[in-house]
Each structure stands twice: as C-alpha cells, then as structure tokens.
Design a protein around this motif. Structure first.
Motif, PDB file in Angstrom:
ATOM      1  N   LEU A  32      17.821  58.239  -2.960  1.00 40.66           N
ATOM      2  CA  LEU A  32      18.689  60.154  -3.111  1.00 40.66           C
ATOM      3  C   LEU A  32      19.811  59.890  -3.084  1.00 40.66           C
ATOM      4  CD1 LEU A  32      17.143  61.811   0.867  1.00 40.66           C
ATOM      5  CD2 LEU A  32      16.659  62.047  -1.625  1.00 40.66           C
ATOM      6  N   GLY A  33      20.237  58.521  -2.598  1.00 39.28           N
ATOM      7  CA  GLY A  33      21.772  58.910  -3.591  1.00 39.28           C
ATOM      8  C   GLY A  33      21.843  58.465  -4.410  1.00 39.28           C
ATOM      9  N   GLY A  34      20.973  57.671  -5.212  1.00 37.33           N
ATOM     10  CA  GLY A  34      21.201  57.287  -6.200  1.00 37.33           C
ATOM     11  C   GLY A  34      20.781  58.729  -7.175  1.00 37.33           C
ATOM     12  N   VAL A  35      19.536  59.640  -7.246  1.00 39.97           N
ATOM     13  CA  VAL A  35      19.279  60.599  -7.545  1.00 39.97           C
ATOM     14  C   VAL A  35      20.492  61.624  -7.547  1.00 39.97           C
ATOM     15  CG1 VAL A  35      18.372  62.534  -7.906  1.00 39.97           C
ATOM     16  CG2 VAL A  35      17.375  60.306  -7.511  1.00 39.97           C
ATOM     17  N   SER A  36      21.157  62.122  -7.202  1.00 42.17           N
ATOM     18  CA  SER A  36      22.376  62.562  -6.678  1.00 42.17           C
ATOM     19  C   SER A  36      23.236  62.294  -6.923  1.00 42.17           C
ATOM     20  CB  SER A  36      22.876  63.112  -5.310  1.00 42.17           C
ATOM     21  OG  SER A  36      23.922  63.451  -5.414  1.00 42.17           O
ATOM     22  N   ALA A  37      24.054  61.230  -7.713  1.00 40.59           N
ATOM     23  CA  ALA A  37      24.831  60.532  -8.628  1.00 40.59           C
ATOM     24  C   ALA A  37      24.480  60.554 -10.343  1.00 40.59           C
ATOM     25  CB  ALA A  37      25.622  59.325  -8.170  1.00 40.59           C
ATOM     26  N   ILE A  38      23.235  60.291  -9.699  1.00 47.06           N
ATOM     27  CA  ILE A  38      22.649  60.807 -11.486  1.00 47.06           C
ATOM     28  C   ILE A  38      22.418  61.989 -12.370  1.00 47.06           C
ATOM     29  CG2 ILE A  38      20.472  60.774 -13.126  1.00 47.06           C
ATOM     30  CD1 ILE A  38      20.103  57.750 -11.497  1.00 47.06           C
ATOM     31  N   LYS A  39      22.216  63.065 -11.157  1.00 45.67           N
ATOM     32  CA  LYS A  39      22.064  64.502 -11.715  1.00 45.67           C
ATOM     33  C   LYS A  39      23.400  64.630 -11.750  1.00 45.67           C
ATOM     34  CE  LYS A  39      18.001  65.775  -9.594  1.00 45.67           C
ATOM     35  NZ  LYS A  39      17.088  67.058  -8.347  1.00 45.67           N
ATOM     36  N   LYS A  40      24.597  64.607 -10.940  1.00 47.89           N
ATOM     37  CA  LYS A  40      25.676  64.687 -11.558  1.00 47.89           C
ATOM     38  C   LYS A  40      26.444  64.472 -12.864  1.00 47.89           C
ATOM     39  CE  LYS A  40      27.511  65.519  -6.460  1.00 47.89           C
ATOM     40  NZ  LYS A  40      27.235  64.724  -5.489  1.00 47.89           N
ATOM     41  N   THR A  41      26.383  63.219 -12.574  1.00 46.53           N
ATOM     42  CA  THR A  41      26.687  62.466 -14.005  1.00 46.53           C
ATOM     43  C   THR A  41      26.171  63.229 -15.722  1.00 46.53           C
ATOM     44  OG1 THR A  41      26.630  60.500 -13.659  1.00 46.53           O
ATOM     45  CG2 THR A  41      26.610  60.605 -15.372  1.00 46.53           C
ATOM     46  N   ILE A  42      24.596  63.485 -15.494  1.00 45.35           N
ATOM     47  CA  ILE A  42      24.282  64.382 -16.211  1.00 45.35           C
ATOM     48  C   ILE A  42      24.553  65.781 -16.874  1.00 45.35           C
ATOM     49  CG2 ILE A  42      21.661  65.418 -17.422  1.00 45.35           C
ATOM     50  CD1 ILE A  42      20.546  62.812 -16.065  1.00 45.35           C
ATOM     51  N   LYS A  43      24.505  66.318 -15.635  1.00 42.62           N
ATOM     52  CA  LYS A  43      24.545  68.093 -15.968  1.00 42.62           C
ATOM     53  C   LYS A  43      26.605  68.193 -16.210  1.00 42.62           C
ATOM     54  CE  LYS A  43      21.724  69.528 -12.537  1.00 42.62           C
ATOM     55  NZ  LYS A  43      21.618  70.437 -11.287  1.00 42.62           N
ATOM     56  N   LEU A  44      27.715  67.298 -16.030  1.00 41.43           N
ATOM     57  CA  LEU A  44      29.009  67.002 -16.033  1.00 41.43           C
ATOM     58  C   LEU A  44      29.477  66.545 -18.097  1.00 41.43           C
ATOM     59  CD1 LEU A  44      31.704  67.082 -15.616  1.00 41.43           C
ATOM     60  CD2 LEU A  44      31.722  65.063 -15.322  1.00 41.43           C
ATOM     61  N   ALA A  45      28.470  66.087 -18.128  1.00 42.85           N
ATOM     62  CA  ALA A  45      28.230  65.059 -19.925  1.00 42.85           C
ATOM     63  C   ALA A  45      27.777  66.560 -20.288  1.00 42.85           C
ATOM     64  CB  ALA A  45      27.449  64.285 -19.756  1.00 42.85           C
ATOM     65  N   LEU A  46      26.815  66.723 -20.211  1.00 45.39           N
ATOM     66  CA  LEU A  46      26.012  68.246 -20.587  1.00 45.39           C
ATOM     67  C   LEU A  46      27.565  69.301 -20.926  1.00 45.39           C
ATOM     68  CD1 LEU A  46      22.673  68.121 -18.693  1.00 45.39           C
ATOM     69  CD2 LEU A  46      22.957  67.924 -21.199  1.00 45.39           C
TER      70      LEU A  46
END
Length: 234
Positions: A70-84
């Motif tokens: 859950l911690g890893g996925v939350s961090a990855i999702k935030k990274t992706i959305k910010l980059a997009l």
C-alpha cells in the motif's frame, strides 16, 4: 502463440479511450492535453491496482506485506500523476496523435461474440513466459519458499517489460523538451525501482500459503492470444 501480461480494462477506461480518440479526430482546435492526462491517470491507476492491490486482497496478504504494498503503490501513483501533469499539460494535439494510436494498439480485444473482457496487454518474451511457468511449477511441486527469490526476479523482469511499453516507448514517441523529458525519465526510473522494491520486499514476508496464492495471481495476469489486437496495432 503470443503470450501477454495483461489486465482487464474497466468500462470507464475503455470508453474514455474511445472518446479521446474520437475527439482527437473531430476537434482539432480544442486542446485535448487535459483529456490525455485524465486518460493516462486512470490507465496508471488501473495498472497499479491490477498488478499490486488486487493480489493483496486475493492472497489475504499478511499485515507487513500489506503495509509494504500500500505504501509503495501510493508513492508510485503520486509520482506518475505529478509527471503526467507536468509533461503533458500543454502538449499540442498534433503531438498526441502517435500516443493515442499507441494506447489504442495496446488493447487486446476479444473475438467477436466472445465473453472475454478487453485487456490492456503487453507481449511477453517467450523466454520470460517459460521461466515464470517453470518456477511456478517447481514451487508447487516442492516448497514454495524455495523458489521465492527466483520467482521475485522473474516478476521484476516482467515489470521491466511492462515499464518499457507503458512508459519508455511513449516517452520516445513524444517531442518533449529537455526539462519535460528529464521529468518523464526520472518518473519512469522511480516507478520501475519502486515496483521492484515492493515485489522483492513483499515476497520475503510471504508464507508458503501466500506464495501459492501469488503463483496463481501471476498466472492470472498472463493471457494467451486467441483475442486479437485492435486494428491500429496491425
């Protein structure tokens, strides 16, 4: 026969993609950058949910494993959305056409009249497919924990295949400026390393029963190809 790593696209994702493709063809004057951002945000959410969050519930993962995922996925999702948002926020429509075609080409559609869903699919190398099949069989025939490390390595290589298709190829086909490309590639590296870290850490926490369920999950995200690619992939 071609084998794919795939997840079933939601009706919302399928419809949003069809709507975006249609708008791109019929509304050249309206900026569609916000639309592609919404489409790719939903795409990335469904990808992460399918590959990481679904098995948490399916496997009934232990508390430590759940915390890692859950911690890893939350961090990855935030990274992706910010980059997009930073990379695609002001891209002109003309530069979105190759990306739209590429996204559409990733749809693995069922045979007409069939009851299978539409998949988001990436072709797997035969060698990697066979290695996953073999390690799962050996794990079931012996003690699952004996192949846990080898299984983890194979899944990390599957992540490499998916990352190349989901991130690296789209980056290469976009005419990004220096800063935007740097942001996109940094996000790509972060997603790749984050996903692999989650896999490596979580497999170490699994008991034999959980690993057996994880083997089944790995098989569930690999599909054969009686279904056919969309026309734009031909």
């Amino acid at each position: 026969m071609t084998h794919y790593t795939a997840f079933a696209a939601s009706e919302s994702l399928r419809c949003l993609n069809e709507s975006f493709v249609a708008e791109l063809a019929t509304s050249p004057s309206r900026s569609l950058a916000p639309d592609i951002v919404r489409l790719l945000e939903l795409f990335s959410d469904e990808c992460m949910d399918a590959y990481f969050l679904s098995p948490v519930e399916m496997i009934d993962l232990n508390p430590m494993g759940k915390k890692i995922v859950l911690g890893g996925v939350s961090a990855i999702k935030k990274t992706i959305k910010l980059a997009l948002r930073k990379v695609l926020g002001k891209v002109p429509n003309s530069e979105l056409v190759p990306l739209a075609d590429y996204i559409d080409s990733m749809l693995l559609k069922p045979e007409e009249g069939g009851d299978l869903p539409t998949y988001i699919a990436v072709a797997l190398p035969d060698e990697l497919y066979q290695r996953i099949v073999d390690v799962v069989k050996r794990g079931r025939d012996t003690e699952p924990h004996l192949v846990a490390k080898e299984f983890s390595i194979a899944l990390c290589e599957l992540v490499d295949v998916a990352i190349e298709s989901y991130f690296e190829r789209p980056i290469e086909m976009m005419k990004l400026g220096y800063l935007s490309e740097k942001i996109a590639r940094l996000a790509n590296d972060t997603v790749s390393s984050g996903a692999k870290t989650v896999i490596k850490k979580v497999t170490k926490t699994m008991r034999n029963k959980e690993l057996l369920a994880f083997f089944w999950f790995a098989e569930s995200i690999i599909v054969d190809g009686p279904a056919k690619k969309s026309a734009s992939a031909a």
